[in-house]
Write a protein that holds these residues in place. Structure first.
Motif, PDB file in Angstrom:
ATOM      1  N   ASN A  16      13.601   2.477 -73.821  1.00 42.95           N
ATOM      2  CA  ASN A  16      12.200   2.376 -74.217  1.00 42.95           C
ATOM      3  C   ASN A  16      12.087   1.838 -75.638  1.00 42.95           C
ATOM      4  N   GLN A  50       9.557   1.727 -77.605  1.00 46.22           N
ATOM      5  CA  GLN A  50       8.798   2.597 -78.506  1.00 46.22           C
ATOM      6  C   GLN A  50       9.682   3.681 -79.099  1.00 46.22           C
ATOM      7  N   HIS A  51      10.638   4.177 -78.336  1.00 42.35           N
ATOM      8  CA  HIS A  51      11.559   5.173 -78.877  1.00 42.35           C
ATOM      9  C   HIS A  51      12.430   4.568 -79.961  1.00 42.35           C
TER      10      HIS A  51
END
Length: 85
Positions: free
Chosen positions: A59, A61-62
């Motif tokens: 991910n 965003q992580h």
């Protein structure tokens, strides 16, 4: 790689992605990790699957939440380090 760090950039056209797969195979890489940015990862995953190379799509965003990791190269190094663990 066993010989040290290598950084190379590949464009997203199919011919360049085929060069990426050749580059991965030439170095004996058994695993690949990448962020799921946009739609670009989908074609790469299809090529990796065809070559029986293990992969992880993480991910994005992580990854952006990690402080101090602001460039593509630093992100790539961070993802590589995480994959190695």
């Amino acid at each position: 790689t066993p010989d040290g760090k290598e950084i190379k950039t590949f464009r997203t056209h199919t011919v360049y992605l085929m060069e990426l797969i050749d580059w991965i195979n030439a170095r004996g890489c058994s695993h690949v990790a990448m962020v799921s940015t946009g739609i670009f990862w989908k074609l790469i995953v299809n090529l990796l699957e065809a070559e029986d190379i293990e992969f992880l799509v993480v991910n994005a965003q992580h990854m952006k939440a990690v402080p101090g990791r602001k460039t593509d190269v630093k992100d790539a190094e961070w993802i590589c380090d995480l994959l190695r663990h």
